[in-house]
Design a protein around this motif. Structure first.
Motif, PDB file in Angstrom:
ATOM      1  N   LEU A 118      -0.268   6.365   5.516  1.00  0.00           N
ATOM      2  CA  LEU A 118      -0.295   6.503   4.061  1.00  0.00           C
ATOM      3  C   LEU A 118       0.070   7.911   3.585  1.00  0.00           C
ATOM      4  CD1 LEU A 118      -3.322   4.439   2.663  1.00  0.00           C
ATOM      5  CD2 LEU A 118      -0.892   4.165   2.114  1.00  0.00           C
ATOM      6  N   LEU A 131      -3.017   1.548   9.081  1.00  0.00           N
ATOM      7  CA  LEU A 131      -2.585   1.924   7.736  1.00  0.00           C
ATOM      8  C   LEU A 131      -2.972   3.344   7.313  1.00  0.00           C
ATOM      9  CD1 LEU A 131      -1.120   0.991   5.176  1.00  0.00           C
ATOM     10  CD2 LEU A 131      -3.304   0.044   4.376  1.00  0.00           C
ATOM     11  N   ALA A 134       1.066   4.160  -2.931  1.00  0.00           N
ATOM     12  CA  ALA A 134       0.886   5.573  -2.607  1.00  0.00           C
ATOM     13  C   ALA A 134       2.130   6.375  -2.981  1.00  0.00           C
ATOM     14  CB  ALA A 134       0.573   5.734  -1.117  1.00  0.00           C
ATOM     15  N   ALA A 174       0.832  -1.208   0.000  1.00  0.00           N
ATOM     16  CA  ALA A 174       0.000   0.000   0.000  1.00  0.00           C
ATOM     17  C   ALA A 174       0.866   1.259   0.000  1.00  0.00           C
ATOM     18  CB  ALA A 174      -0.931  -0.003   1.209  1.00  0.00           C
ATOM     19  N   TYR A 175       1.930   1.263   0.818  1.00  0.00           N
ATOM     20  CA  TYR A 175       2.833   2.415   0.840  1.00  0.00           C
ATOM     21  C   TYR A 175       3.506   2.596  -0.519  1.00  0.00           C
ATOM     22  CZ  TYR A 175       2.533   2.323   5.983  1.00  0.00           C
ATOM     23  OH  TYR A 175       2.094   2.357   7.277  1.00  0.00           O
TER      24      TYR A 175
END
Length: 277
Positions: free
Chosen positions: A140, A136, A67, A63-64
């Motif tokens: 982010l 999370l 992003a 996810a990081y």
């Protein structure tokens, strides 16, 4: 990617043993020390959090990375200013995360684990949540600022290692300038207090300046009573991990109005519908 904090676990366990022995050979009647069942529960919660947390970290890294790929610029790890920005942004993210997890019941159900012990020692630091999925969204934005994912995970580990040492009664107040800027054992004892004066105070991670800026700071004064306002009275790790989720579900299931159901989940811990028709 294995979080750096994992490599510190053997040292955490060793320091727990050292602190426990210090109570045996250097007792202090004003401190509450260790109790075997409580310590075993805390360490069991810590072990479980690592088992669950490792695969979750893999998802978080993905996810990081996604992003970070959307960031309008990429910050360089070779710049000292990137590290300064990361330190401050991570600590502010932790403050917002921590405060949210005390003020929204659905998030509190995850975080309450850490406050469930009626003792305060280094083993309490290991009493961690088995539902890390709520973390999370708070980090982010750092990836969207262009901070590389590996740097975010590294700084998270640095913060967690620092906070381990806050969980002790064996350290009194430190030098005043340190107490003014940094989170210390004295400040964190307040955070773990169930005294009315201490509730929802001192959310900081490494720094205490966010609490001073946003009005949530409280200095240690009266003797701290550790634990919850209504203690759960169990050493069963499964009940410790999920008791508040079960309680919230019972409240939601019995509520008649949708706004009351939402209030039980999104309101602060202890919320209930106002009396009336």
């Amino acid at each position: 990617m294995i979080p750096a904090v994992v490599y510190a676990i053997p040292f955490f366990v060793l320091l727990v043993v050292v602190e426990a022995l210090s109570y045996r050979f250097l007792p202090d009647d004003d401190e509450r020390g260790y109790e075997l069942r409580d310590t075993v529960t805390s360490m069991s919660m810590g072990a479980g959090s690592q088992v669950i947390g490792l695969p979750w970290k893999a998802f978080a890294v993905l996810a990081y990375a996604l992003a970070h790929g959307l960031a309008p610029w990429q910050l360089s790890a070779s710049s000292v200013w990137t590290w300064v920005l990361l330190f401050l942004a991570d600590d502010l993210a932790y403050y917002v995360f921590h405060r949210s997890h005390h003020r929204i019941r659905l998030l509190w159900a995850s975080h309450v684990v850490h406050h469930s012990s009626v003792r305060f020692n280094l083993s309490t630091a290991l009493r961690q949540s088995w539902t890390p999925m709520t973390t999370l969204p708070f980090w982010l934005p750092l990836a969207l600022l262009g901070v590389p994912p590996w740097m975010i995970l590294l700084q998270q580990s640095v913060s967690l290692v620092y906070q381990f040492f806050l969980h002790t009664e064996r350290v009194e107040r430190l030098w005043r300038p340190v107490e003014w800027v940094f989170n210390t054992p004295s400040h964190h004892r307040v955070h773990h207090g169930s005294n009315s004066a201490y509730l929802d105070r001192n959310y900081g991670g490494i720094l205490i300046v966010w609490d001073r800026l946003f009005g949530t700071f409280e200095a240690e004064g009266e003797r701290v009573v550790y634990g919850l306002t209504k203690n759960i009275g169990t050493y069963n790790p499964l009940r410790v991990a999920f008791h508040e989720y079960a309680a919230a579900w019972r409240d939601v299931r019995t509520a008649r109005r949708w706004r009351d159901k939402a209030g039980y989940l999104l309101g602060p811990p202890g919320w209930s519908p106002k009396a009336g028709p």
